[in-house]
Design an enzyme around this catalytic site. Structure first.
Site, short mmCIF file in Angstrom:
data_model
loop_
_atom_site.label_atom_id
_atom_site.label_comp_id
_atom_site.label_asym_id
_atom_site.label_seq_id
_atom_site.Cartn_x
_atom_site.Cartn_y
_atom_site.Cartn_z
N ARG A 201 0.83 -1.20 0.00
CA ARG A 201 0.00 0.00 0.00
C ARG A 201 0.86 1.25 0.00
O ARG A 201 1.83 1.35 0.75
CB ARG A 201 -0.93 0.02 1.21
CG ARG A 201 -1.71 1.34 1.27
CD ARG A 201 -2.80 1.38 2.28
NE ARG A 201 -3.46 2.67 2.25
CZ ARG A 201 -4.51 3.00 2.98
NH1 ARG A 201 -5.02 2.12 3.82
NH2 ARG A 201 -5.05 4.20 2.88
N ARG A 210 -6.00 1.48 -3.31
CA ARG A 210 -5.06 0.85 -2.37
C ARG A 210 -5.14 -0.66 -2.51
O ARG A 210 -6.20 -1.22 -2.78
CB ARG A 210 -5.38 1.28 -0.94
CG ARG A 210 -6.72 0.81 -0.42
CD ARG A 210 -7.35 1.77 0.55
NE ARG A 210 -7.94 2.92 -0.13
CZ ARG A 210 -8.72 3.81 0.48
NH1 ARG A 210 -9.00 3.70 1.76
NH2 ARG A 210 -9.22 4.82 -0.18
#
Length: 272
Positions: A201, A210
């Site tokens: 991420r 993400r």
């Protein structure tokens, strides 16, 4: 809560900052107060229903002498972790570790540390909208479940939801899991951030895409105003993609501020 008490168990080990302590060893005194339910053992008089304290004492002796630690704080932590992770019926441990032969050269009975550790219940929201979303969430759950301080209790099914805030991105896959952990809220947040980093991420855009998103919703009935981890999650009641999977696994969980159960929160009409 019932308690099993192990008092003044003498152990010989090679812990200490000074090299002489690691070479020669010394005596330690252990006391452990263990919270658990002893009602079944009291009713049926069967050893299988009890925590075998003789077996535990020998296991603690082996665990205590397996490694040489500098600090008794570390040695006591290892003992707490061992009891909690190897005996599912234990809810909390209160360990006092005394060091009567400490090289202080002053008149005193002993220095000691006392640690109290317990299992805590937490609910974690999971989301992903990049790559193999289902695999990202599965990997996050695996990391949680394989950690020595955290265990997965249950997880919801996954739902597809449209992005909120920044909408020019792929749909999300969302779910919620229940865990138990010995970590504090701050340490739990750090652990979840480590998982996010491990799974790739990056935070380049607020509410942007993400690989994985892990948020603490509840931690016991804790209420915090810590900017690092605010509990309960401040926006959870505005998000149907959080409340729906939470309702699946914990319909009767109570929001500690609003004093409403999950199935009551989800009846609100202004959530998305």
């Amino acid at each position: 809560m019932d308690q099993l008490i192990i008092k003044d168990l003498e152990l010989f080990a090679y812990h200490g900052v000074n090299q002489e302590e690691k070479n020669m060893g010394q005596k330690f005194i252990l006391e452990a107060i263990i919270d658990l339910d002893l009602s079944s053992a009291g009713e049926n008089d069967q050893i299988d229903s009890a925590l075998n304290y003789a077996k535990l004492c020998h296991e603690l002796q082996h665990t205590f002498t397996d490694y040489k630690h500098d600090l008794i704080e570390r040695a006591a932590t290892v003992l707490c972790d061992y009891i909690l992770t190897n005996y599912a019926q234990v809810k909390k441990v209160d360990v006092t570790l005394k060091k009567p032969w400490a090289p202080i050269h002053l008149p005193l009975d002993y220095p000691a540390v006392r640690l109290v550790r317990a299992w805590h219940k937490a609910y974690i929201a999971l989301g992903s909208n990049m790559g193999d979303k289902e695999q990202n969430i599965k990997q996050a759950l695996d990391y949680i479940n394989k950690a020595p301080h955290t265990q997965l209790v249950t997880s919801s099914s996954l739902i597809v939801t449209a992005p909120v805030g920044y909408t020019d991105q792929d749909d999300f896959l969302n779910g919620v899991c229940e865990i138990k952990t010995t970590l504090s809220p701050t340490k739990l947040m750090d652990f979840l951030l480590d998982i996010e980093n491990t799974l790739g991420r990056t935070r380049t855009l607020h509410w942007g895409p993400r690989t994985i998103d892990l948020d603490v919703l509840y931690y016991d009935d804790c209420i915090t105003d810590d900017p690092h981890i605010t509990i309960p999650h401040p926006r959870m009641t505005e998000r149907k993609f959080v409340l729906e999977p939470l309702n699946e696994i914990a319909p009767y969980a109570i929001h500690p501020l609003l004093k409403k159960r999950t199935f009551e929160l989800i009846k609100d009409t202004d959530i998305v």
